[in-house]
Scaffold this motif. Sequence first.
Motif, PDB file in Angstrom:
ATOM      1  N   UNK A  83      17.124  97.723   3.886  1.00  8.74           N
ATOM      2  CA  UNK A  83      18.322  97.313   4.619  1.00  8.74           C
ATOM      3  C   UNK A  83      19.365  98.429   4.643  1.00  8.74           C
ATOM      4  N   UNK A  84      19.465  99.137   3.509  1.00  4.27           N
ATOM      5  CA  UNK A  84      20.391 100.279   3.454  1.00  4.27           C
ATOM      6  C   UNK A  84      19.967 101.347   4.447  1.00  4.27           C
ATOM      7  N   UNK A  85      18.663 101.617   4.516  1.00  8.43           N
ATOM      8  CA  UNK A  85      18.154 102.612   5.463  1.00  8.43           C
ATOM      9  C   UNK A  85      18.419 102.189   6.898  1.00  8.43           C
ATOM     10  N   UNK A  86      18.295 100.891   7.173  1.00  2.95           N
ATOM     11  CA  UNK A  86      18.565 100.376   8.515  1.00  2.95           C
ATOM     12  C   UNK A  86      19.999 100.657   8.934  1.00  2.95           C
ATOM     13  N   UNK A  87      20.944 100.333   8.052  1.00  2.56           N
ATOM     14  CA  UNK A  87      22.357 100.580   8.360  1.00  2.56           C
ATOM     15  C   UNK A  87      22.608 102.073   8.555  1.00  2.56           C
ATOM     16  N   UNK A  88      22.036 102.897   7.667  1.00  3.35           N
ATOM     17  CA  UNK A  88      22.250 104.344   7.765  1.00  3.35           C
ATOM     18  C   UNK A  88      21.716 104.889   9.085  1.00  3.35           C
ATOM     19  N   UNK A  89      20.522 104.439   9.481  1.00  6.70           N
ATOM     20  CA  UNK A  89      19.932 104.919  10.732  1.00  6.70           C
ATOM     21  C   UNK A  89      20.779 104.495  11.924  1.00  6.70           C
ATOM     22  N   UNK A  90      21.268 103.249  11.885  1.00 11.48           N
ATOM     23  CA  UNK A  90      22.121 102.772  12.970  1.00 11.48           C
ATOM     24  C   UNK A  90      23.420 103.556  13.062  1.00 11.48           C
ATOM     25  N   UNK A  91      23.993 103.889  11.909  1.00  9.55           N
ATOM     26  CA  UNK A  91      25.258 104.623  11.918  1.00  9.55           C
ATOM     27  C   UNK A  91      25.080 106.068  12.358  1.00  9.55           C
ATOM     28  N   UNK A  92      23.913 106.661  12.065  1.00 12.52           N
ATOM     29  CA  UNK A  92      23.657 108.032  12.510  1.00 12.52           C
ATOM     30  C   UNK A  92      23.723 108.170  14.020  1.00 12.52           C
ATOM     31  N   UNK A  93      23.435 107.078  14.721  1.00 15.38           N
ATOM     32  CA  UNK A  93      23.418 107.122  16.186  1.00 15.38           C
ATOM     33  C   UNK A  93      24.781 107.436  16.760  1.00 15.38           C
ATOM     34  N   UNK A  94      25.847 107.132  16.031  1.00 17.29           N
ATOM     35  CA  UNK A  94      27.183 107.360  16.564  1.00 17.29           C
ATOM     36  C   UNK A  94      27.452 108.837  16.789  1.00 17.29           C
ATOM     37  N   UNK A  95      26.721 109.681  16.083  1.00 22.82           N
ATOM     38  CA  UNK A  95      26.915 111.129  16.254  1.00 22.82           C
ATOM     39  C   UNK A  95      26.423 111.608  17.601  1.00 22.82           C
ATOM     40  N   UNK A  96      25.530 110.828  18.254  1.00 24.07           N
ATOM     41  CA  UNK A  96      24.962 111.250  19.526  1.00 24.07           C
ATOM     42  C   UNK A  96      25.710 110.704  20.730  1.00 24.07           C
TER      43      UNK A  96
END
Length: 496
Positions: free
Chosen positions: A1-14
């Motif tokens: 679940x932590x990885x899911x949130x992190x991956x989703x938040x990384x998208x904001x950089x794009x």
Amino acid sequence: MVLTVALGLLAVRRQQGGGLDAWSVGGRSLGPVFIWVLMAGEGYTSFSYLGAAGWGYNYGAPVLYVVAYMSCGYAVGYVVGPMLWGYARKHGLVALSDIAAHRYRRPWLGAAVAVLATVFLLPYIQLQITGMGVVVSTVSYGRIGLDLAYFLAFAVTTGFVVVSGLRGSAWVSVMKDLLVILTLGFLAFYVPQHYFGGVGEFFSRLVDEKSEWLSLPGHGGEESGYGVGWFASTTVLNSLTVVIFPTTVAGYLGARDADVLRRNAVWLPAYNVLLFVPMLLGLAALFVVPGLTGAETNLALFKLVTDSLPGWVVGVVGVAAALSSIVPMAVFMLVIGTMWGRSVLSLVPRLRSREKGLSQSVVVVAGALALLLTYTAPNTLVRLSLISYEGMAQLLPLVLLGLVWRRMTLVGGVCGLVVGVAIVCALVFSGNDPLWGVNAGLLALVVNLAVAVPVSLFGPPERGDDRADAEVLALEEFTDAAVRPVRGEPTTPVRG
């Protein structure tokens, strides 16, 4: 679940820019891979792990309507998707409610469509929260309670959707799809081998001992109501409805160009092969865990998994199933937020400059409301989910026909919509769905059209709309792959 949130938040950089377009439709810049996994993620929900296996266990063949309507819907989307994409891009629109408001030049109509769509989408959020709760509790062997699992579903989804929007959902879909393909591919071979000695032996027993499950109307006979008429009418209705479902439209509008959507429509049906696996595993459970009744049948697949596999494998399967709840739930919440921010709250003049912030706030409110009702009234929205697809189908004449037929009037479309929704509600809640062996939503849609078309032709005409057809109708994307700006015009779409 932590990885899911992190991956989703990384998208904001794009993301390019920080406006509502960037958040709600990914800046209209998603390529074929992201669009493929995003739209596949919308179709492959927790239902695929729970409901599909449960339907296979209870009825058998009727559950194949899911594969049928999704494949036919992608074929319809080959035409409709590029059409809606071009119309929205040309006029700077970001949601289905926005499209309706622009077509008829009535902001209040956009607000009405947003409210109606919310009624039909909110049950899906609750169902995904419930589905994830059941999955997490089951694969943790009961150590994580349902209440905590429900909250995890809400917190994880809200965490990345509010920040990164549609692009975040697309990134998480990549991880989800990898896990889904891996786990279902493994289970498709492991379960028959472990319990039956091979795939061939499993099918032989199925044909010899459970043949009733292998043809329509499936186990339960004609009394179930899931005969050929129901199967065909439901496939037709859902394949037409799925192309204007607000979450599908969000995927369309996020594409980089119209050709991405055309390629996507060609390849998406391949994903439906995965839907056969939980259906077959539900049939396998008939032999391994017979006697399941009621809600227990939805756990048919996980009964097989938790009984025979080591804990870490159960965990991987559980994560894949949990992500199959999170991704569609994220898009449902995002769409509700976008429609309310753009079409409802923006009707207040002093709030128009805060569309994105308001949309993000609505995401939290919608998710919290679904979570609250999951705790306090678990069956309230579940009953509404019975009319979700059939009710949403009643928007087809008003929106889709209105985008290709100039004679469709606001009065005609609204009259048909009201009549159609009323018939759906009356038939579903009186226990008459299907009626005469036909899906109640399709019957309502026929009456809807029978009202909308004559009223548009012979009723009060539209007055004061002197716009050219090119400004009102969505026709340009049948032939052109992208909307290219005329020299000297701005490249950023201007809202109509």
